[in-house]
Design a protein around this motif. Structure first.
Motif, short mmCIF file in Angstrom:
data_model
loop_
_atom_site.label_atom_id
_atom_site.label_comp_id
_atom_site.label_asym_id
_atom_site.label_seq_id
_atom_site.Cartn_x
_atom_site.Cartn_y
_atom_site.Cartn_z
N LEU A 22 4.67 -20.23 128.15
CA LEU A 22 5.75 -19.96 129.17
C LEU A 22 5.50 -19.24 130.62
O LEU A 22 6.36 -19.56 131.64
N GLY A 23 4.57 -18.59 130.72
CA GLY A 23 4.27 -17.80 131.79
C GLY A 23 5.51 -16.82 132.22
O GLY A 23 5.48 -16.65 133.28
N SER A 24 6.01 -16.30 131.25
CA SER A 24 7.19 -15.55 131.23
C SER A 24 6.98 -14.30 130.17
O SER A 24 7.12 -14.61 129.08
N VAL A 25 6.93 -13.06 130.68
CA VAL A 25 6.89 -11.98 129.79
C VAL A 25 8.23 -11.92 128.93
O VAL A 25 8.14 -11.69 127.76
N ASP A 63 9.87 -25.62 123.00
CA ASP A 63 11.46 -25.93 123.21
C ASP A 63 11.78 -25.20 124.46
O ASP A 63 12.47 -25.62 125.44
N VAL A 64 11.41 -23.83 124.59
CA VAL A 64 11.71 -23.04 125.66
C VAL A 64 11.26 -23.73 127.06
O VAL A 64 11.83 -23.68 128.28
N LEU A 65 10.00 -23.83 126.97
CA LEU A 65 9.28 -24.40 128.18
C LEU A 65 9.79 -25.80 128.65
O LEU A 65 10.15 -26.06 129.91
N ARG A 66 10.38 -26.78 127.89
CA ARG A 66 10.93 -27.98 128.30
C ARG A 66 12.16 -27.82 128.98
O ARG A 66 12.32 -28.32 129.96
N SER A 67 13.05 -26.73 128.59
CA SER A 67 14.21 -26.46 129.22
C SER A 67 13.94 -25.60 130.65
O SER A 67 14.64 -25.78 131.44
N ALA A 68 12.94 -24.83 130.53
CA ALA A 68 12.39 -23.98 131.64
C ALA A 68 12.20 -24.96 132.83
O ALA A 68 12.35 -24.55 134.02
N PRO A 78 8.37 -21.08 145.92
CA PRO A 78 7.22 -21.36 144.81
C PRO A 78 7.70 -20.46 143.81
O PRO A 78 8.01 -19.42 143.69
N TRP A 79 7.49 -21.03 142.57
CA TRP A 79 7.45 -20.21 141.32
C TRP A 79 6.24 -19.81 140.84
O TRP A 79 5.29 -20.66 140.48
N PHE A 80 5.93 -18.36 140.52
CA PHE A 80 4.89 -17.80 139.84
C PHE A 80 5.18 -17.24 138.32
O PHE A 80 6.34 -16.83 138.41
N PRO A 81 4.41 -17.21 137.73
CA PRO A 81 4.47 -16.50 136.36
C PRO A 81 5.13 -15.06 136.68
O PRO A 81 4.60 -14.45 137.51
#
Length: 306
Positions: A22-25, A63-68, A78-81
């Motif tokens: 996910l790249g998200s804490v 599932d979360v990544l697909r929606s993210a 730019p999007w960073f983790p």
């Protein structure tokens, strides 16, 4: 052991899997919590708790990544983790794979589909057998082998492997931050790759560069100008590993987190500098500073000095 004890023992592994997908804490922590709820609600104990929980957190994260991904298309700039300062899961036998896979360069490789990313991580990074990988992602072993081949191809083509040892990277980072503190433009330029890139992620919620700054001379000049001003208004920084690579945490005069800076080092030079200023991505590190207020202070200090 009780269910709680089993789960807590495996929590570092579960978080590490979820974060790398996910790249998200914050999203990884939510995925781990959802995994616990499923485990706690199951009527029977699985034959392998590790396999059951790893499969559950992987499916939830996919599932979360697909929606993210849809949300990230509307992201400002730019999007960073979300920065990760320390990985809770440690495995000496796979330390290289674990460190490499948590770097921002690896997490930013969007060419991998969610399934390819999950298969690559479970097999190559965490060392799961193909039977476990197949069970986790709901595909046959043959399909997982094909997914892994594609993922390897993308990974090798899309990012470097960080061959420098930790001490070499740290020494280079120390020289970089010393030059940054002194506003030594020439010293900074010597440490930067000719095609170095400086990029910031503010998400529209903090001051950020209008576009990436490219080239050693341009990046050195910008850094050598801006950071001395930050130091003059009592912004401080401390070197810290960020996503397995050298970096630093910057704080305002009250000790609140202003932003994170991460360096990507390759072949003895800094090839990328990424800053994360979006306050939504810094809250897990502690109280967050008002970056807009700092920006106004810097501009005021410049006017007064000039």
């Amino acid at each position: 052991m009780s269910k709680v004890e089993d789960f807590e023992e495996l929590r570092p592994l579960l978080f590490s899997i979820a974060y790398r997908i996910l790249g998200s804490v914050s999203e990884a922590e939510d995925a781990v919590q959802e995994t616990w709820l499923r485990f706690d609600g199951s009527a029977t104990r699985p034959t392998s708790t590790r396999a059951f929980l790893s499969a559950a957190v992987t499916r939830i994260s996919i599932d979360v990544l697909r929606s993210a991904r849809a949300r990230r298309e509307e992201y400002v700039g730019p999007w960073f983790p979300e920065p990760l300062l320390s990985d809770p899961y440690q495995d000496p036998a796979r330390s290289v794979e674990l460190a490499d896979s948590v770097s921002m360069a690896a997490l930013l490789l969007e060419r991998l589909s969610p399934l390819e990313r999950a298969v690559f991580l479970l097999r190559e990074v965490f060392g799961f057998g193909f039977d476990e990988v197949a069970a986790a992602v709901g595909r046959s072993e043959a399909a997982c082998r094909q997914l892994l081949v594609r993922a390897r191809r993308h990974m090798e083509a899309g990012r470097p492997r960080f061959t420098a040892d930790g001490q070499e990277r740290q020494e280079l980072a120390t020289r970089f931050f010393d030059a940054l503190k002194d506003g030594d433009v020439g010293g900074l330029q010597q440490l930067l790759a000719a095609n170095v890139e400086l990029v910031g992620d503010g998400g529209g919620k903090a001051p950020q560069l209008a576009k990436a700054v490219m080239g050693a001379e341009n990046v050195a000049r910008l850094l050598g100008t801006v950071f001395p001003w930050l130091l003059r208004i009592d912004v401080t920084f401390e070197q810290h590993e960020v996503n397995g690579q050298p970096g630093a945490i910057f704080r305002d005069r009250d000790g609140k987190v202003l932003h994170i800076l991460a360096l990507e080092v390759l072949d003895g030079q800094i090839r990328s500098i990424r800053t994360v200023l979006n306050p939504d991505k810094l809250g897990h590190l502690g109280p967050v500073a008002d970056a807009w207020a700092i920006d106004r202070e810097v501009k005021l200090a410049r006017r007064q000095r000039n």
